[in-house]
Every structure is written in structure tokens, then in C-alpha cells.
Write a protein that holds these residues in place. Sequence first.
Motif, mmCIF file in Angstrom:
data_model
loop_
_atom_site.group_PDB
_atom_site.id
_atom_site.type_symbol
_atom_site.label_atom_id
_atom_site.label_comp_id
_atom_site.label_asym_id
_atom_site.label_seq_id
_atom_site.Cartn_x
_atom_site.Cartn_y
_atom_site.Cartn_z
ATOM 1 N N GLY A 116 -15.510 -24.220 2.126
ATOM 2 C CA GLY A 116 -15.058 -22.941 1.593
ATOM 3 C C GLY A 116 -14.435 -23.093 0.222
ATOM 4 O O GLY A 116 -14.642 -22.270 -0.675
ATOM 5 N N PHE A 117 -13.652 -24.156 0.026
ATOM 6 C CA PHE A 117 -13.048 -24.403 -1.281
ATOM 7 C C PHE A 117 -14.108 -24.699 -2.328
ATOM 8 O O PHE A 117 -14.030 -24.212 -3.462
ATOM 9 C CB PHE A 117 -12.056 -25.567 -1.200
ATOM 10 N N ILE A 118 -15.099 -25.514 -1.959
ATOM 11 C CA ILE A 118 -16.163 -25.862 -2.915
ATOM 12 C C ILE A 118 -16.947 -24.617 -3.322
ATOM 13 O O ILE A 118 -17.227 -24.411 -4.515
ATOM 14 C CB ILE A 118 -17.080 -26.950 -2.331
ATOM 15 N N VAL A 119 -17.294 -23.776 -2.355
ATOM 16 C CA VAL A 119 -18.027 -22.549 -2.665
ATOM 17 C C VAL A 119 -17.187 -21.649 -3.576
ATOM 18 O O VAL A 119 -17.683 -21.098 -4.564
ATOM 19 C CB VAL A 119 -18.428 -21.814 -1.362
ATOM 20 N N PHE A 120 -15.916 -21.497 -3.265
ATOM 21 C CA PHE A 120 -15.028 -20.674 -4.089
ATOM 22 C C PHE A 120 -14.905 -21.241 -5.500
ATOM 23 O O PHE A 120 -14.931 -20.498 -6.487
ATOM 24 C CB PHE A 120 -13.645 -20.571 -3.443
ATOM 25 N N ALA A 121 -14.781 -22.556 -5.616
ATOM 26 C CA ALA A 121 -14.642 -23.186 -6.930
ATOM 27 C C ALA A 121 -15.916 -23.008 -7.759
ATOM 28 O O ALA A 121 -15.847 -22.731 -8.959
ATOM 29 C CB ALA A 121 -14.315 -24.676 -6.765
ATOM 30 N N VAL A 122 -17.074 -23.140 -7.125
ATOM 31 C CA VAL A 122 -18.340 -22.946 -7.847
ATOM 32 C C VAL A 122 -18.466 -21.500 -8.325
ATOM 33 O O VAL A 122 -18.871 -21.246 -9.465
ATOM 34 C CB VAL A 122 -19.538 -23.352 -6.959
ATOM 35 N N MET A 123 -18.092 -20.558 -7.471
ATOM 36 C CA MET A 123 -18.155 -19.147 -7.869
ATOM 37 C C MET A 123 -17.163 -18.859 -9.002
ATOM 38 O O MET A 123 -17.481 -18.111 -9.936
ATOM 39 C CB MET A 123 -17.864 -18.247 -6.664
ATOM 40 N N VAL A 155 -12.495 -27.288 17.402
ATOM 41 C CA VAL A 155 -11.632 -26.562 16.478
ATOM 42 C C VAL A 155 -10.730 -25.616 17.261
ATOM 43 O O VAL A 155 -11.183 -24.904 18.160
ATOM 44 C CB VAL A 155 -12.495 -25.764 15.460
ATOM 45 N N ASP A 156 -9.451 -25.626 16.922
ATOM 46 C CA ASP A 156 -8.503 -24.711 17.542
ATOM 47 C C ASP A 156 -8.789 -23.303 17.035
ATOM 48 O O ASP A 156 -8.775 -23.064 15.829
ATOM 49 C CB ASP A 156 -7.076 -25.127 17.181
ATOM 50 N N GLY A 184 -11.692 -24.607 5.041
ATOM 51 C CA GLY A 184 -11.989 -26.024 4.884
ATOM 52 C C GLY A 184 -12.484 -26.385 3.497
ATOM 53 O O GLY A 184 -12.404 -25.619 2.542
ATOM 54 N N VAL A 185 -13.033 -27.586 3.406
ATOM 55 C CA VAL A 185 -13.494 -28.121 2.129
ATOM 56 C C VAL A 185 -14.702 -27.351 1.622
ATOM 57 O O VAL A 185 -14.805 -27.052 0.425
ATOM 58 C CB VAL A 185 -13.816 -29.627 2.276
#
Length: 85
Positions: A33-40, A22-23, A30-31
Motif C-alpha cells: 500500500g505504501f509503495i502504490v501510494f508513493a508511486v501515485m 492476519v488479525d 502494509g508495504v
Amino acid sequence: MPDMSASASLALTNLVPLAKEVDENKVTPGVLGFIVFAVMALAVWGLMKSMTKHMQKVDFKETKEPEESPGAKAGSGAPAVGPKG
């Protein structure tokens, strides 16, 4: 029952090479983080919907108790007992 520490260390050893690729200047959530945010976000939406439903059941008008006559407070239904004599 399998040893959980062994599976955790195996997962970490598999993820370490991926972390080196990873740079460091372009790290994104990433995905996952998006999934965790969407669930919350869905959990907060569900809690707000539930709170709204419960708040609609609350009666905010204060109920007044019927006023009693001054003699009714002292007697309250029982016969008054006076001094004997």
C-alpha cells in the motif's frame, strides 16, 4: 506460453494461508500500500511539474489585430465592380 490462470490460482493458494494469520482487528495497508501510494504521489508530482512548465510557455496577453480603415474592409484590395450601363 504458460497458462496465466494456473499461475494466478497458484499465487492465490499460497496467499490464502497468510490471510488467515492476519488479525482482522489490525489490518493495515502494509508495504505494498505504501509503495502504490508513493508511486501515485510521484506521478502527480511529475504531472504538476510538467503542467507548470507548459503553462509558463502560454502567453496570456491578448494580441490586438491592427485596426483597418473603413474603406479597406469593403475593398479588401480587389477593384470594385460597379453596375454596367
